[in-house]
Write a protein that holds these residues in place. Structure first.
Motif, PDB file in Angstrom:
ATOM      1  N   LYS A  64       0.866  -1.180   0.000  1.00 56.42           N
ATOM      2  CA  LYS A  64       0.000   0.000   0.000  1.00 56.42           C
ATOM      3  C   LYS A  64       0.910   1.240   0.000  1.00 56.42           C
ATOM      4  O   LYS A  64       1.738   1.410   0.902  1.00 56.42           O
ATOM      5  N   ILE A  65       0.762   2.084  -1.004  1.00 56.94           N
ATOM      6  CA  ILE A  65       1.578   3.298  -1.123  1.00 56.94           C
ATOM      7  C   ILE A  65       0.744   4.478  -0.656  1.00 56.94           C
ATOM      8  O   ILE A  65      -0.434   4.612  -1.019  1.00 56.94           O
ATOM      9  N   ALA A  66       1.365   5.347   0.139  1.00 56.49           N
ATOM     10  CA  ALA A  66       0.600   6.444   0.744  1.00 56.49           C
ATOM     11  C   ALA A  66       1.423   7.719   0.818  1.00 56.49           C
ATOM     12  O   ALA A  66       2.652   7.700   0.766  1.00 56.49           O
ATOM     13  N   VAL A  67       0.703   8.816   0.944  1.00 52.02           N
ATOM     14  CA  VAL A  67       1.281  10.128   1.249  1.00 52.02           C
ATOM     15  C   VAL A  67       0.627  10.611   2.531  1.00 52.02           C
ATOM     16  O   VAL A  67      -0.594  10.438   2.713  1.00 52.02           O
ATOM     17  N   SER A  68       1.410  11.165   3.431  1.00 54.73           N
ATOM     18  CA  SER A  68       0.852  11.685   4.681  1.00 54.73           C
ATOM     19  C   SER A  68       1.113  13.174   4.787  1.00 54.73           C
ATOM     20  O   SER A  68       2.139  13.669   4.312  1.00 54.73           O
ATOM     21  N   ILE A  69       0.189  13.850   5.424  1.00 59.86           N
ATOM     22  CA  ILE A  69       0.258  15.309   5.509  1.00 59.86           C
ATOM     23  C   ILE A  69       0.012  15.765   6.937  1.00 59.86           C
ATOM     24  O   ILE A  69      -0.915  15.302   7.601  1.00 59.86           O
ATOM     25  N   ASP A  70       0.874  16.677   7.390  1.00 57.14           N
ATOM     26  CA  ASP A  70       0.579  17.437   8.606  1.00 57.14           C
ATOM     27  C   ASP A  70       0.359  18.873   8.171  1.00 57.14           C
ATOM     28  O   ASP A  70       1.304  19.652   8.061  1.00 57.14           O
ATOM     29  N   PRO A  71      -0.875  19.254   7.856  1.00 58.67           N
ATOM     30  CA  PRO A  71      -1.125  20.567   7.248  1.00 58.67           C
ATOM     31  C   PRO A  71      -0.774  21.735   8.144  1.00 58.67           C
ATOM     32  O   PRO A  71      -0.423  22.808   7.658  1.00 58.67           O
ATOM     33  N   SER A  72      -0.855  21.545   9.449  1.00 56.97           N
ATOM     34  CA  SER A  72      -0.605  22.673  10.337  1.00 56.97           C
ATOM     35  C   SER A  72       0.880  22.948  10.491  1.00 56.97           C
ATOM     36  O   SER A  72       1.274  23.997  10.965  1.00 56.97           O
ATOM     37  N   GLY A  73       1.731  21.982  10.116  1.00 57.75           N
ATOM     38  CA  GLY A  73       3.160  22.138  10.341  1.00 57.75           C
ATOM     39  C   GLY A  73       3.489  22.180  11.811  1.00 57.75           C
ATOM     40  O   GLY A  73       4.524  22.712  12.193  1.00 57.75           O
ATOM     41  N   GLY A  74       2.615  21.640  12.631  1.00 56.00           N
ATOM     42  CA  GLY A  74       2.896  21.602  14.059  1.00 56.00           C
ATOM     43  C   GLY A  74       3.059  22.966  14.682  1.00 56.00           C
ATOM     44  O   GLY A  74       3.756  23.139  15.668  1.00 56.00           O
ATOM     45  N   GLY A  75       2.442  23.985  14.088  1.00 51.06           N
ATOM     46  CA  GLY A  75       2.564  25.331  14.630  1.00 51.06           C
ATOM     47  C   GLY A  75       3.746  26.087  14.064  1.00 51.06           C
ATOM     48  O   GLY A  75       3.926  27.260  14.348  1.00 51.06           O
ATOM     49  N   ARG A  76       4.564  25.422  13.238  1.00 51.22           N
ATOM     50  CA  ARG A  76       5.686  26.098  12.597  1.00 51.22           C
ATOM     51  C   ARG A  76       5.320  26.421  11.159  1.00 51.22           C
ATOM     52  O   ARG A  76       4.247  26.085  10.667  1.00 51.22           O
ATOM     53  N   ASP A  77       6.280  27.032  10.429  1.00 55.16           N
ATOM     54  CA  ASP A  77       6.030  27.364   9.040  1.00 55.16           C
ATOM     55  C   ASP A  77       6.082  26.139   8.142  1.00 55.16           C
ATOM     56  O   ASP A  77       5.554  26.150   7.045  1.00 55.16           O
ATOM     57  N   THR A  78       6.748  25.068   8.567  1.00 53.55           N
ATOM     58  CA  THR A  78       6.933  23.906   7.723  1.00 53.55           C
ATOM     59  C   THR A  78       5.727  22.977   7.782  1.00 53.55           C
ATOM     60  O   THR A  78       5.347  22.512   8.849  1.00 53.55           O
ATOM     61  N   ALA A  79       5.141  22.713   6.620  1.00 52.09           N
ATOM     62  CA  ALA A  79       4.081  21.713   6.514  1.00 52.09           C
ATOM     63  C   ALA A  79       4.724  20.384   6.178  1.00 52.09           C
ATOM     64  O   ALA A  79       5.571  20.296   5.281  1.00 52.09           O
ATOM     65  N   GLY A  80       4.346  19.333   6.896  1.00 51.93           N
ATOM     66  CA  GLY A  80       4.937  18.022   6.667  1.00 51.93           C
ATOM     67  C   GLY A  80       4.231  17.276   5.556  1.00 51.93           C
ATOM     68  O   GLY A  80       3.013  17.108   5.589  1.00 51.93           O
ATOM     69  N   VAL A  81       4.994  16.821   4.549  1.00 51.68           N
ATOM     70  CA  VAL A  81       4.460  16.003   3.461  1.00 51.68           C
ATOM     71  C   VAL A  81       5.449  14.864   3.237  1.00 51.68           C
ATOM     72  O   VAL A  81       6.557  15.071   2.748  1.00 51.68           O
ATOM     73  N   ILE A  82       5.057  13.651   3.622  1.00 52.63           N
ATOM     74  CA  ILE A  82       5.930  12.486   3.604  1.00 52.63           C
ATOM     75  C   ILE A  82       5.309  11.389   2.749  1.00 52.63           C
ATOM     76  O   ILE A  82       4.092  11.170   2.796  1.00 52.63           O
ATOM     77  N   GLY A  83       6.136  10.679   1.973  1.00 50.69           N
ATOM     78  CA  GLY A  83       5.668   9.558   1.169  1.00 50.69           C
ATOM     79  C   GLY A  83       6.280   8.254   1.643  1.00 50.69           C
ATOM     80  O   GLY A  83       7.399   8.226   2.172  1.00 50.69           O
ATOM     81  N   GLY A  84       5.554   7.153   1.474  1.00 50.17           N
ATOM     82  CA  GLY A  84       6.082   5.854   1.866  1.00 50.17           C
ATOM     83  C   GLY A  84       5.112   4.747   1.524  1.00 50.17           C
ATOM     84  O   GLY A  84       4.071   4.964   0.886  1.00 50.17           O
ATOM     85  N   PHE A  85       5.466   3.545   1.942  1.00 49.86           N
ATOM     86  CA  PHE A  85       4.587   2.419   1.655  1.00 49.86           C
ATOM     87  C   PHE A  85       4.707   1.360   2.747  1.00 49.86           C
ATOM     88  O   PHE A  85       5.686   1.319   3.494  1.00 49.86           O
ATOM     89  N   LEU A  86       3.674   0.497   2.815  1.00 53.76           N
ATOM     90  CA  LEU A  86       3.713  -0.688   3.657  1.00 53.76           C
ATOM     91  C   LEU A  86       4.230  -1.830   2.800  1.00 53.76           C
ATOM     92  O   LEU A  86       3.656  -2.157   1.760  1.00 53.76           O
ATOM     93  N   GLY A  87       5.362  -2.433   3.213  1.00 52.03           N
ATOM     94  CA  GLY A  87       5.963  -3.492   2.429  1.00 52.03           C
ATOM     95  C   GLY A  87       5.412  -4.859   2.762  1.00 52.03           C
ATOM     96  O   GLY A  87       4.710  -5.047   3.772  1.00 52.03           O
ATOM     97  N   ASP A  88       5.747  -5.821   1.889  1.00 55.80           N
ATOM     98  CA  ASP A  88       5.304  -7.184   2.158  1.00 55.80           C
ATOM     99  C   ASP A  88       6.037  -7.808   3.333  1.00 55.80           C
ATOM    100  O   ASP A  88       5.719  -8.928   3.749  1.00 55.80           O
ATOM    101  N   ASP A  89       7.009  -7.080   3.887  1.00 61.79           N
ATOM    102  CA  ASP A  89       7.696  -7.532   5.092  1.00 61.79           C
ATOM    103  C   ASP A  89       7.041  -7.012   6.361  1.00 61.79           C
ATOM    104  O   ASP A  89       7.539  -7.219   7.473  1.00 61.79           O
ATOM    105  N   GLY A  90       5.915  -6.262   6.204  1.00 60.08           N
ATOM    106  CA  GLY A  90       5.206  -5.731   7.363  1.00 60.08           C
ATOM    107  C   GLY A  90       5.777  -4.424   7.882  1.00 60.08           C
ATOM    108  O   GLY A  90       5.277  -3.892   8.882  1.00 60.08           O
ATOM    109  N   ARG A  91       6.816  -3.869   7.245  1.00 55.59           N
ATOM    110  CA  ARG A  91       7.410  -2.605   7.680  1.00 55.59           C
ATOM    111  C   ARG A  91       6.828  -1.426   6.904  1.00 55.59           C
ATOM    112  O   ARG A  91       6.382  -1.567   5.758  1.00 55.59           O
ATOM    113  N   VAL A  92       6.910  -0.256   7.531  1.00 53.82           N
ATOM    114  CA  VAL A  92       6.641   0.989   6.823  1.00 53.82           C
ATOM    115  C   VAL A  92       7.979   1.503   6.291  1.00 53.82           C
ATOM    116  O   VAL A  92       8.951   1.638   7.043  1.00 53.82           O
ATOM    117  N   TRP A  93       8.011   1.787   4.996  1.00 51.10           N
ATOM    118  CA  TRP A  93       9.220   2.312   4.357  1.00 51.10           C
ATOM    119  C   TRP A  93       8.980   3.770   3.964  1.00 51.10           C
ATOM    120  O   TRP A  93       8.064   4.062   3.195  1.00 51.10           O
TER     121      TRP A  93
END
Length: 523
Positions: free
Chosen positions: A327-356
């Motif tokens: 499963k391939i996904a993109v995650s977002i922290d739109p608020s940037g945790g109160g800072r100027d930086t908005a978090g945008v991270i990409g990754g996937f769930l592998g067949d080994d059960g890990r998040v990459w």
């Protein structure tokens, strides 16, 4: 008749001489506008760059008496020491030939080189401004000029007893990281500055100019800012902070750069922006996380007390293990945790059960910008789902992502037959620590790996303290990714344990990322 002609020619020669002298004096005065102008005029190899001009103007402010404490923070090898610790003392003596200048550095050898270079300028160029070495001033590290002024160059911590000081220059007071991280060495430096160095300053005219790359939160610069403050905050120090890459977290950039713009370099033409970006990108890629942020960005952070160690993060990097994305996904922290930086991270769930973790495009962005960045990343990675931190701004997030996807399709960047990924809420536990600590536990248990080196993301994880008031956007977005792909990470109690400090052999075999803690967090 012949006498009249001779007199006329003599008068013309005298007038020409007067004009030439006037031009010479004007040129000499013009060269003394600031140390950088002087260096550029006398040394054909000196390259003027915007950051050096800025530094030169600030040094002129010191000489004019507008500022008596100046702190210059830059990455290594950008011309600051040549400008401030060599040309500036010579320029100062040209303007104030009766003053005493002290140039200090972390070691005698470096200080001696500075003193020798300044003395060389006096010998080669000093005659133009009436500077001549006093007879018997043979020492390279301690010499005087005939007008009464002079220069002493010594290592920090010694050598100023009995020497009156009008201008004190402190050039890189810390030798290296080990020196800066030694509490005893830092204490000795701070004590020397407070008791020995400041006591030598004279009442008629005195100033302190310090230049350094940062190493530690309590290094020389950190202590001065902490104890005496910045001018704009009602303190005493004028601080010129020039990170390798401009970042709005430091406030307005002194050079007026936008976020992400590179610092000029003496050996790279100012207009060669792509070359400058490539140079600093190469430095970032070849530096460990904390060195990049301390030395090159001037933003040292304490490592003690962080949820995740640098050593663990290094072990989590894995670019070779074969794994099939489930499963391939993109995650977002739109608020940037109160800072100027908005978090945008990409990754996937592998067949080994890990998040990459595969991508980090986090940056200071508005809602329109981060939603566009997330959509582009989702299309590029063929993500089937976008996870959004749902505690805040739920409807705004959905609307921003839908609008950006439609815009990119309308503009042809995303084909119209490509379906927009599903948008799924992630309701992480409230509170920064409760969101981040379970993910740290997943890292310890080898449930998360990095498909590459993510300098900024690793830096946030290895320096963020659970007691910090700010919640970094990259950390929050990576937590959202793991929570979305491994929902059970958000279940159960959190067991507190001390931060691991050294790898231990474990069930993951030689070199396995999870062989890191003498005692695990949780079970």
């Amino acid at each position: 008749m012949t006498v009249a002609v001779d007199e006329l020619e003599h008068a013309d020669d005298a007038e020409m001489y007067r004009q030439l002298e006037a031009a010479r004096r004007a040129l000499s005065a013009d060269l003394l506008r600031n140390p950088v102008t002087l260096a550029r005029g006398l040394d054909r190899g000196f390259r003027m760059r915007p950051h050096l001009k800025l530094i030169g103007d600030a040094l002129a402010e010191v000489a004019a008496g507008h500022v008596d404490r100046l702190l210059i923070l830059t990455p290594p090898q950008v011309g600051k020491s040549t400008t401030v610790a060599e040309w500036f003392p010579f320029w100062w003596l040209c303007k104030f030939p009766m003053d005493k200048v002290a140039v200090t550095s972390y070691g005698d050898d470096l200080a001696l080189r500075r003193g020798k270079r300044i003395r060389g300028y006096v010998e080669e160029y000093g005659d133009e401004w009436g500077l001549h070495l006093k007879a018997g001033s043979g020492a390279k590290q301690d010499w005087e000029v005939t007008t009464g002024g002079g220069c002493r160059s010594v290592s920090v911590g010694k050598g100023l007893t009995g020497f009156d000081v009008n201008l004190l220059i402190i050039d890189d007071p810390h030798k290296d990281r080990a020196d800066a991280e030694s509490e005893a060495a830092r204490r000795a430096l701070h004590d020397w500055y407070s008791s020995a160095a400041l006591s030598r300053l004279q009442p008629d005219r005195s100033a302190v100019v310090a230049i350094q790359t940062r190493w530690h939160p309590d290094d020389f610069a950190g202590r001065r800012i902490e104890e005496e403050g910045r001018i704009e905050d009602g303190g005493r120090w004028k601080v010129i902070h020039l990170p390798a890459v401009a970042d709005p977290k430091f406030g307005p950039d002194p050079l007026g750069r936008e976020a992400g713009e590179p610092l000029p370099h003496p050996k790279i033409p100012t207009r060669a922006v792509a070359r400058r970006k490539a140079w600093w990108a190469q430095k970032k890629a070849t530096s460990i996380v904390r060195d990049w942020h301390a030395l090159y960005q001037g933003d040292p952070q304490p490592a003690e007390g962080a949820l995740v160690s640098e050593e663990l993060l290094r072990l989590l990097r894995d670019t070779t293990t074969p794994v099939e994305p489930q499963k391939i996904a993109v995650s977002i922290d739109p608020s940037g945790g109160g800072r100027d930086t908005a978090g945008v991270i990409g990754g996937f769930l592998g067949d080994d059960g890990r998040v990459w973790v595969t991508d980090d495009v986090s940056a200071p962005m508005s809602s329109a910008e981060w939603s566009m960045a997330a959509c582009r990343l989702a299309y590029r990675t063929n993500a089937s789902i976008v996870y959004v931190e749902w505690n805040f701004g739920r409807d705004m997030c959905v609307l921003a992502i839908q609008t950006s996807w439609e815009t990119l399709q309308r503009e042809g960047e995303i084909p119209k037959n490509v379906l927009m990924p599903a948008i799924d809420p992630v309701r992480a536990k409230q509170g920064k620590l409760l969101r981040a600590e379970p993910i740290a536990q997943q890292m310890v248990q080898d449930k998360v790996r990095f498909r590459g080196v993510f300098t900024d993301l690793e830096r946030e994880w290895s320096t963020w303290q659970p007691t910090d008031p700010d919640s970094p956007g990259r950390i929050d977005a990576s937590c959202v990714l793991v929570y979305g792909l491994i929902p059970e990470a958000n279940q159960g109690a959190v067991v507190h344990a001390p931060l691991p400090t050294a790898p231990q052999s474990g069930r993951f075999g030689r070199g396995g990322p999870a062989s890191v803690y003498g005692r695990r967090i949780g079970k």
